[in-house]
Design a protein around this motif. Sequence first.
Motif, PDB file in Angstrom:
ATOM      1  N   TYR A  19      87.637  22.129 -34.979  1.00 44.95           N
ATOM      2  CA  TYR A  19      87.605  23.503 -35.443  1.00 44.95           C
ATOM      3  C   TYR A  19      86.969  24.415 -34.388  1.00 44.95           C
ATOM      4  N   THR A  69      89.237  24.856 -31.339  1.00 47.86           N
ATOM      5  CA  THR A  69      90.305  25.829 -31.615  1.00 47.86           C
ATOM      6  C   THR A  69      89.764  27.251 -31.565  1.00 47.86           C
ATOM      7  N   LEU A  88      95.971  20.586 -35.376  1.00 49.08           N
ATOM      8  CA  LEU A  88      94.827  19.762 -35.763  1.00 49.08           C
ATOM      9  C   LEU A  88      95.357  18.508 -36.456  1.00 49.08           C
ATOM     10  N   ASN A 107      91.642  21.515 -45.415  1.00 51.00           N
ATOM     11  CA  ASN A 107      92.098  21.593 -44.036  1.00 51.00           C
ATOM     12  C   ASN A 107      93.065  22.740 -43.821  1.00 51.00           C
ATOM     13  N   LYS A 108      93.941  22.997 -44.813  1.00 55.38           N
ATOM     14  CA  LYS A 108      94.907  24.072 -44.665  1.00 55.38           C
ATOM     15  C   LYS A 108      94.197  25.420 -44.567  1.00 55.38           C
ATOM     16  N   VAL A 168      92.615  25.654 -41.106  1.00 53.94           N
ATOM     17  CA  VAL A 168      93.609  25.950 -40.068  1.00 53.94           C
ATOM     18  C   VAL A 168      93.734  27.463 -39.907  1.00 53.94           C
ATOM     19  N   ALA A 176      94.288  27.723 -35.866  1.00 53.49           N
ATOM     20  CA  ALA A 176      95.211  26.680 -35.396  1.00 53.49           C
ATOM     21  C   ALA A 176      96.619  27.005 -35.873  1.00 53.49           C
ATOM     22  N   ASP A 189      98.909  24.646 -36.822  1.00 52.11           N
ATOM     23  CA  ASP A 189      99.335  23.771 -37.908  1.00 52.11           C
ATOM     24  C   ASP A 189      98.328  22.639 -38.093  1.00 52.11           C
ATOM     25  N   PHE A 190      98.519  21.891 -39.174  1.00 56.91           N
ATOM     26  CA  PHE A 190      97.652  20.776 -39.541  1.00 56.91           C
ATOM     27  C   PHE A 190      98.528  19.579 -39.858  1.00 56.91           C
TER      28      PHE A 190
END
Length: 314
Positions: A246, A249, A265, A274-275, A278, A283, A285-286
């Motif tokens: 994290y 990024t 990630l 996580n979404k 992101v 970021a 995408d995950f």
Amino acid sequence: MAGVLDGVDMRTKLAGHNRLELLLFRLGGRQRFGINVFKVQEVIQCPPLTEIPQSNPVILGIANMRGRTIAIIDLSRAIGAAPIGDHREKFVIVTEYNRKVQGFLVDSVDRIVNMNWEEILPPPKGAAHGTYMTAVTQVDNELIEIIDVEKVLKEVVGGQEEVSDGIIKERAEDMPAQHVLMVDDSSVARKQVTRVLEQMGVEFTTANDGQQALELLLQWLDEGKDVENWLSLVISDVEMPRMDGYSLTKAIREHPQLRHLHVILHTSLSGVFNKSMVQKVGANDFLPKWEPDTLAMMVQEFLQRHADARAKNA
């Protein structure tokens, strides 16, 4: 102990600030170990187990918990140490990795500590080779070992290694050379991802943590590379010593010469958390571990995006 794991909202605020919480535990001796709380669903006294004939010897059996069946792994035996022994008086750390739930039998559970990823360090050179140690830290002037759980699960559970036939598209003859930066502290995870990149015929550089990756990016800039054009994609783990994914990024997005880099990630941490992260850190995408077909398809998509952007700016 379950009450200690309440307050997810509070812990969510730690992410993006290079912080984490470790659950400390023992496997029978004096040595203490740690696991990221975000991977822990609950800690319970070991429930009754049903043995599975001809299963991996480190799997003690299966337990029925709230309507679901999960495997209970003797974590001490899984890392090559002595079995924990009579499980009835021991504890199980119920975890979720790669969207799969399993329990790790441990001797005792200590407490949760709030730490900075800068305090989580790679093992001393040579110490981690052939072992299950992925990082170390100090708590109360005592060395805490952080186990490479991905290595344990790969050996116990296994999984798909190669990309399925038909997934990887033939590269166009006019497709420019492309480079990927792959960042992960787990040697197993690095090998898994780089095996996919090799199957795709893509050049890559690896880094062992976010700090090393950021130093590489800045070094390339100092060398005069047009990094945003030369580097097609960054694939980064989230949990890493010194600097997590994290924070890496976030640092990329805040740098004027790096901010347009594509970042995926790639993590064994699961869930909607996580979404949202992101989006918070910027970021692109995950991707949950470990899905080689999905990884290959996502990498192809981002490589094409990068090639299109280069052609448009040419």
